[in-house]
Design an enzyme around this catalytic site. Structure first.
Site, PDB file in Angstrom:
ATOM      1  N   CYS A 154      -3.342   1.696   7.055  1.00 24.91           N
ATOM      2  CA  CYS A 154      -4.534   1.836   6.219  1.00 24.91           C
ATOM      3  C   CYS A 154      -5.765   1.276   6.914  1.00 24.91           C
ATOM      4  CB  CYS A 154      -4.325   1.144   4.885  1.00 24.91           C
ATOM      5  SG  CYS A 154      -3.607  -0.492   5.000  1.00 24.91           S
TER       6      CYS A 154
ATOM      7  N   GLY B 212      -1.738   3.850  -1.531  1.00 19.14           N
ATOM      8  CA  GLY B 212      -1.391   5.245  -1.285  1.00 19.14           C
ATOM      9  C   GLY B 212      -2.615   6.110  -1.128  1.00 19.14           C
ATOM     10  N   SER B 213      -2.460   7.376  -1.419  1.00 15.28           N
ATOM     11  CA  SER B 213      -3.524   8.345  -1.191  1.00 15.28           C
ATOM     12  C   SER B 213      -4.614   8.227  -2.242  1.00 15.28           C
ATOM     13  CB  SER B 213      -2.961   9.771  -1.209  1.00 15.28           C
ATOM     14  OG  SER B 213      -2.561  10.125  -2.526  1.00 15.28           O
TER      15      SER B 213
ATOM     16  N   LYS C  91       8.134   1.010  -8.492  1.00 11.99           N
ATOM     17  CA  LYS C  91       8.425   2.419  -8.224  1.00 11.99           C
ATOM     18  C   LYS C  91       8.596   2.554  -6.717  1.00 11.99           C
ATOM     19  CE  LYS C  91       8.327   6.997  -8.285  1.00 11.99           C
ATOM     20  NZ  LYS C  91       8.365   7.201  -6.806  1.00 11.99           N
TER      21      LYS C  91
ATOM     22  N   GLU D 146     -10.405  10.550   5.359  1.00 12.72           N
ATOM     23  CA  GLU D 146      -9.300  10.038   6.161  1.00 12.72           C
ATOM     24  C   GLU D 146      -8.288  11.137   6.468  1.00 12.72           C
ATOM     25  OE1 GLU D 146      -5.955   6.454   5.956  1.00 12.72           O
ATOM     26  OE2 GLU D 146      -6.665   7.399   4.105  1.00 12.72           O
TER      27      GLU D 146
ATOM     28  N   GLU E  87      -5.342   0.614  -3.536  1.00 18.16           N
ATOM     29  CA  GLU E  87      -5.899   0.782  -2.190  1.00 18.16           C
ATOM     30  C   GLU E  87      -5.696   2.248  -1.826  1.00 18.16           C
ATOM     31  OE1 GLU E  87      -4.475   0.548   2.087  1.00 18.16           O
ATOM     32  OE2 GLU E  87      -4.216  -1.469   1.277  1.00 18.16           O
TER      33      GLU E  87
ATOM     34  N   GLY F 206      -3.648  10.629  -5.287  1.00 15.64           N
ATOM     35  CA  GLY F 206      -2.622  10.090  -6.173  1.00 15.64           C
ATOM     36  C   GLY F 206      -3.085   8.839  -6.884  1.00 15.64           C
ATOM     37  N   GLY F 207      -3.797   7.971  -6.161  1.00 15.51           N
ATOM     38  CA  GLY F 207      -4.284   6.741  -6.757  1.00 15.51           C
ATOM     39  C   GLY F 207      -5.304   6.989  -7.844  1.00 15.51           C
TER      40      GLY F 207
END
Length: 504
Positions: free
Chosen positions: A297, A236-237, A179, A386, A260, A240-241
């Protein structure tokens, strides 16, 4: 030349809806928006490819990985040009990241040729053992099946279409459905073309790779829920993760989600190191904090200091360095907006001191700096969240006991760093015992920005840094995510996998 379509098992396919990239300058490019129907087609192609690709020899897969690397390198000029346009990243950074991407592919090629990752084990039969005989047992690691990969916003090459997740999955023998991230669809398009050329050259089943573009969340949701997908790699965030992780675990057949999800990568500057070289440490922290506009990250967003005059000097030096940094572009406007929102929330907290303000100039951002007493920080969990970008936060500790309490209060991180002198050893030992339970990488007198791709690297940590504390997304150990152990009991040689036949 951009194609602007989706690559589904070797066929470039368009849909009715389109979206545009967000160039830092120049005209935007149009790209097709994917659909759940395309997800199903890609997964079906990947499953079909798995039957042949997983049976290729390790050398054949290694040759394929090297061919992808060569094709990406040959398209380097065009990829760099598009990367600068879409992300605003400087040419040198993009060239360096392409080198890392190519080297990752070559590293995995060499790694699978050696065969150590197969972890072959054998317990010979003991037919005369009492009270029960032991059968012949042979163990080997086998690929798990088609893998879904989510491209990252902040690494258009190294953590995207042909990045570490893709490289490790292909090395393991697993087809991938990627994706693409909407921050850099042009780069994704060009890299996908390079992979397709490698597929054709090597005669690999075209279903081994698919790319689906678009900023529609339903694409990602349907991808992780597709019954033919057997694992997911994500960078990603946290929000969302976590949503995708929940979808993976709620499936009829739950699958591993290797996510992650972000980290503030705290640094602890211990008393004697702060006193003897605080100015140098402040300068180097400010530089690491703003590297890549803080969009790593591994960005060291929090510094823990013993309270006092040395800390005041550290803060003063940090501000001096940060003020000399020119505005720089964020990867896209959404990320810039999130950075400003994070700044706003911190600046409105009465017990948090705004040491340096940022300027709101659209996609271009400047650094900012905050500080707070340890008690304040530990009483408000939002202060540990973060903020993606060049935002620094300093925690001021009263004494060693409170510093240990701060260390214990942190949730999982990708990294922790200790800046220490020999005379700080006693405290460093105590902190290490606390921190090693929370992160995959511990660092002394260096900064986490810059992740070496090698056998020993661990890029992961306890939740929420990642969803699987036993995994890494960087380094050769990343291949373990896409393998499963299989034991063959009393099997005739003719039925064994080829790699077992060669040994037994």
């Amino acid at each position: 030349m951009l194609i602007g379509k989706h690559c589904i098992g070797g066929a470039w396919t368009a849909c009715h809806s389109t979206f545009e990239n967000q160039p830092i300058d120049g005209l935007p490019d149009k790209f097709s928006v994917g659909t759940t129907e395309l997800v199903d087609q890609a997964a079906q192609c990947a499953e079909e490819a798995f039957l042949s690709y997983s049976k290729l020899s390790r050398k054949e897969r290694a040759d394929f990985l090297r061919e992808i690397a060569m094709e990406i390198d040959q398209a380097g000029t065009e990829i760099t040009k598009m990367g600068k346009k879409e992300t605003g990243l400087p040419e040198g950074r993009l060239i360096s990241e392409r080198g890392r991407t190519v080297n990752q592919l070559k590293l995995f090629a060499a790694y699978i040729e050696k065969g150590d990752y197969l972890d072959i084990r054998h317990d010979a039969p003991l037919p005369n053992r009492l009270p029960n005989p032991r059968p012949d047992l042979k163990l080997i690691q086998l690929p798990i099946g088609p893998v879904a990969i989510f491209g990252a916003s902040n690494f258009p090459l190294a953590f995207s279409v042909a990045g570490g997740d893709t490289a490790s999955a292909l090395a393991a023998g697993c087809p991938v459905v990627v994706k693409g991230h909407s921050s850099h669809p042009g780069v994704s398009d060009l890299v996908a073309q390079a992979i397709c050329r490698a597929i054709e050259t090597c005669g690999v089943h075209p279903g081994v790779f698919s790319l689906i573009q678009g900023n529609d969340h339903s694409i990602g949701n349907s991808l992780v829920q597709h019954p033919l997908i057997k694992a997911v790699g994500f960078t990603g965030s946290q929000k969302g993760g976590r949503q995708l992780f929940n979808l993976c675990t709620s499936r009829e057949e739950p699958i591993p989600f290797y996510g992650e999800l972000g980290s503030v990568n705290p640094i602890f500057v211990l008393k004697n190191a702060l006193h003897t070289r605080g100015t140098l440490l402040a300068e180097s922290w400010a530089q690491s904090l703003t590297l890549g506009v803080g969009q790593f990250c591994t960005n060291p967003g929090i510094a823990v200091l013993p309270k006092g005059k040395d800390a005041e000097s550290f803060i003063h030096t940090t501000i001096t360095v940060l003020k000399n940094i020119e505005p720089q572009p964020m990867l896209n406007m959404n990320i810039a907006s999130a950075y400003y929102e994070g700044y706003r929330k911190l600046s409105e907290k009465s017990e948090v001191k705004t040491e340096m303000k940022t300027e709101n100039i659209g996609r271009m951002v400047t650094p900012c700096l905050f500080s707070a007493e340890a008690d304040t920080w530990m009483s408000d969990d939002s202060l540990a969240e973060e903020v993606f970008g060049p935002l620094g936060f300093i925690i001021l500790s009263e004494d060693k006991n409170q510093t240990s309490a701060i260390a214990s209060h942190f949730r999982g991180q990708l990294t922790f760093a200790l800046h220490m002198d020999e005379s700080d050893m006693e405290q460093a030992i105590e902190l290490t015992r606390i921190l090693e339970r929370k992160a995959g990488r511990l660092i002394v007198n260096e900064y986490p920005t810059g992740v070496e791709v090698c056998d020993s690297m661990v890029h992961g940590g306890s939740y929420p840094a990642s969803t699987n504390f036993g995994a890494t997304s960087v380094g050769t150990m990343a291949i373990r995510r896409f393998l499963r152990p299989v034991c063959y009991q009393d099997f005739p040689k003719a039925l064994l996998p080829e790699d077992l036949k060669k040994i037994f």
